[in-house]
Design a protein around this motif. Sequence first.
Motif, PDB file in Angstrom:
ATOM      1  N   TYR A   1       0.865  -1.175   0.000  1.00 26.45           N
ATOM      2  CA  TYR A   1       0.000   0.000   0.000  1.00 26.45           C
ATOM      3  C   TYR A   1       0.901   1.224   0.000  1.00 26.45           C
ATOM      4  CZ  TYR A   1       0.959  -0.037   5.037  1.00 26.45           C
ATOM      5  OH  TYR A   1       1.591  -0.040   6.263  1.00 26.45           O
ATOM      6  N   PHE A   2       0.316   2.366  -0.236  1.00 25.83           N
ATOM      7  CA  PHE A   2       1.086   3.598  -0.355  1.00 25.83           C
ATOM      8  C   PHE A   2       0.585   4.613   0.663  1.00 25.83           C
ATOM      9  CE2 PHE A   2       1.336   1.302  -4.250  1.00 25.83           C
ATOM     10  CZ  PHE A   2       2.610   1.540  -4.726  1.00 25.83           C
ATOM     11  N   THR A   3       1.485   5.451   1.144  1.00 29.06           N
ATOM     12  CA  THR A   3       1.095   6.475   2.117  1.00 29.06           C
ATOM     13  C   THR A   3       1.673   7.822   1.698  1.00 29.06           C
ATOM     14  OG1 THR A   3       3.023   6.198   3.546  1.00 29.06           O
ATOM     15  CG2 THR A   3       1.106   4.806   4.018  1.00 29.06           C
ATOM     16  N   PHE A   4       1.007   8.864   2.138  1.00 29.95           N
ATOM     17  CA  PHE A   4       1.563  10.211   2.078  1.00 29.95           C
ATOM     18  C   PHE A   4       1.010  10.983   3.264  1.00 29.95           C
ATOM     19  CE2 PHE A   4      -2.140  10.280  -0.686  1.00 29.95           C
ATOM     20  CZ  PHE A   4      -2.795  11.469  -0.394  1.00 29.95           C
ATOM     21  N   SER A   5       1.843  11.842   3.821  1.00 29.96           N
ATOM     22  CA  SER A   5       1.483  12.581   5.025  1.00 29.96           C
ATOM     23  C   SER A   5       1.441  14.072   4.730  1.00 29.96           C
ATOM     24  CB  SER A   5       2.500  12.306   6.134  1.00 29.96           C
ATOM     25  OG  SER A   5       2.208  13.095   7.270  1.00 29.96           O
TER      26      SER A   5
END
Length: 178
Positions: free
Chosen positions: A88-92
């Motif tokens: 999965y991918f994340t960005f903050s």
Amino acid sequence: MFRPAVIHTKSASIGTGLKVRLQRAKTSPAKLVFVASTAVVSQYGWSVGDKLEVMIGEQDHHGLIRVRKNNSIGIATLSKKGGDGKEYFTFSLGHQPLYVDRAETSRWCGFVGVDSWVEITLPAWAKETAPAAVRKAVEPPSAAPRGPQARARAFGDVTANLMGDPAPGRSALATREG
């Protein structure tokens, strides 16, 4: 007699494909963190290391965030997590003082493509800090008045209004010659 149990679990990927959470440590303010499925990332042509340009909605658009891939001026970096086919991918977006400052568990978000942007609708906790006019616009209408007298005060004489009766004291009978 016994038989082996069969346990059916639902995959974590069931949902919209995009989640958001507020992550808060004891000494720091809450950070806005998004989690995207591989399907969402490929749908918008994103890849690991891409920079995302971010626009945060205000006033009437409170609770909406727009993101798009823009490696030249993007501020959020897309990272890949997981493994063994469960990537999965994340960005903050870090701390955003426009929203509540507390931990919130991951919630699915609605999202839609708008021009070159992906417009994300934040969960209900975002409405808590909306301007009063925006909160009032999204509040459900109040319940109808209870009791016959309260309804009469609120709605007037419905039959008279529908039938075209004259106002009190202005009877059509008084104008007729007998």
